[in-house]
Design an enzyme around this catalytic site. Structure first.
Site, mmCIF file in Angstrom:
data_model
loop_
_atom_site.group_PDB
_atom_site.id
_atom_site.type_symbol
_atom_site.label_atom_id
_atom_site.label_comp_id
_atom_site.label_asym_id
_atom_site.label_seq_id
_atom_site.Cartn_x
_atom_site.Cartn_y
_atom_site.Cartn_z
ATOM 1 N N LYS A 1 39.769 68.567 64.346
ATOM 2 C CA LYS A 1 39.343 67.295 64.924
ATOM 3 C C LYS A 1 40.520 66.415 65.345
ATOM 4 C CE LYS A 1 34.914 66.745 62.482
ATOM 5 N NZ LYS A 1 34.177 65.903 61.509
ATOM 6 N N CYS B 1 35.941 45.413 45.826
ATOM 7 C CA CYS B 1 35.387 44.091 45.521
ATOM 8 C C CYS B 1 33.885 44.069 45.791
ATOM 9 C CB CYS B 1 36.069 43.016 46.366
ATOM 10 S SG CYS B 1 37.772 42.644 45.897
ATOM 11 N N CYS C 1 26.086 61.654 57.436
ATOM 12 C CA CYS C 1 25.624 61.968 58.787
ATOM 13 C C CYS C 1 25.124 63.397 58.895
ATOM 14 C CB CYS C 1 26.748 61.731 59.788
ATOM 15 S SG CYS C 1 27.211 59.995 59.954
ATOM 16 N N CYS D 1 42.602 45.196 43.504
ATOM 17 C CA CYS D 1 43.277 44.071 44.171
ATOM 18 C C CYS D 1 43.178 42.783 43.372
ATOM 19 C CB CYS D 1 42.714 43.866 45.580
ATOM 20 S SG CYS D 1 41.081 43.097 45.656
ATOM 21 N N CYS E 1 12.561 71.801 51.230
ATOM 22 C CA CYS E 1 12.965 70.738 52.147
ATOM 23 C C CYS E 1 13.964 71.357 53.121
ATOM 24 C CB CYS E 1 13.559 69.546 51.392
ATOM 25 S SG CYS E 1 15.092 69.921 50.492
#
Length: 328
Positions: A6, A94, A108, A169, A281
């Site tokens: 890619k 966070c 995806c 952080c 499925c």
């Protein structure tokens, strides 16, 4: 381009668009050993990954290297854009201190995505990178942009501020070096179709074993738990269709229909033998969730439901049993 990594394919395409820019493709998966070294070489990082472990990895690397992260994501007909670790804004941890359960995440490869949506989010990412690089700044370090392609709408959601107790952080960070993010998330850092293991082996059968049951005409019920849109693409003709969502909400009409089919199949036996329910499925992941639900049904209403899932689902059936069965 098929057959080419890619990164190299993308670099080649970009060179054709603008040969004045230097493109450096890195072949290979990003990992804890390489991420920090790579991130430190650049001023801005754009995250276009399609899995949770990589998102934590890239975000942590950007925090440790002090780099802003322009993060985009897309699934089905929706997209999101956020800029993390920029001008005092929050980082990925966070907002998401703990990863979601692996079986609740759809990528995806599993759920699909409309290419136009990724194009729109990608263009928005490029815009934010240019704004940050030029010194204009970005407002998406305080807001998340959400895009609904079906409705054609953009929404801005205000983000919570940077957390003082954030593990990476915050004021006293506990994450000071990159770790094993696949172990942390309980899932693989890949955009390939996931293979979950939610059931013991005794509650699963292979597509080859199921084919033998069919050939021997063993009484049973085949339950297809895919969404209707997938069933419309292809199906095994003898399957009973009840979407997983109906089982999860304990839909009374759907359960009564299943019970009726089990009773009908039981009449083909001596009325004493138990009838198995085999669940299928697309990939063998949702079917395992469905088996767990069936195993928990009250025995006084449904009797003893002997449910097993078919490993690999219909795509395994297409690969190993019936090459004419559509793959999607």
């Amino acid at each position: 381009r098929r057959g080419r990594p890619k990164a190299r394919s993308a670099a080649a395409a970009l060179r054709r668009l603008n040969s004045a820019v230097q493109y450096v493709p890195y072949r290979g998966a990003l990992g804890p050993r390489s991420a920090l070294r790579l991130v430190r070489q650049y001023d801005i990082v754009a995250d276009c990954s399609d899995n949770v472990p990589t998102r934590y990895l890239v975000s942590d690397a950007c925090v440790l290297a002090g780099k802003p992260l322009v993060s985009g994501s897309a699934l089905r007909l929706e997209g999101q854009l956020v800029v993390y670790n920029y001008r005092g804004g929050p980082c990925y941890r966070c907002l998401f201190p703990q990863p979601p359960p692996p079986d609740s995440v759809t990528n995806c490869a599993d759920g699909g995505v409309l290419g136009v949506v990724t194009g729109i989010i990608g263009c928005m990412q490029a815009l934010e990178v240019l704004k940050i690089a030029s010194g204009m700044g970005s407002s998406f370090n305080q807001h998340m942009l959400m895009f609904d392609a079906l409705e054609g709408r953009f929404r801005n959601i205000k983000l919570r501020p940077k957390k003082p107790d954030c593990a990476v952080c915050g004021d006293n960070p506990s994450v000071t070096c990159l770790q094993d993010y696949e172990a942390f998330c309980g899932s693989s850092a890949t955009d390939k179709c996931r293979t979950l293991q939610l059931l013991p082996s005794k509650d699963r059968i292979s597509v080859q074993q199921y084919k033998e049951l069919l050939d021997e005409q063993v009484p049973h019920v085949l339950l297809d738990v895919r969404p209707q849109v997938e069933v419309d693409i292809c199906r095994l003709e003898h399957a009973v269709h009840i979407p997983l969502s109906k089982l999860e909400e304990k839909n009374e009409e759907s359960l009564q229909y299943l019970q009726k089919r089990i009773c009908e199949e039981k009449q083909r036996t001596d009325d004493q033998a138990s009838v198995h329910v085999y669940v299928v499925c697309k990939l063998g992941n949702d079917s395992q969730k469905a088996v767990k639900i069936l195993q928990e049904l009250p025995a006084e209403e449904f009797g003893s439901v002997l449910a097993k899932d078919i490993k690999g689902g219909l795509m395994a059936w297409a690969t190993k049993i019936d090459s004419t069965f559509p793959q999607y």
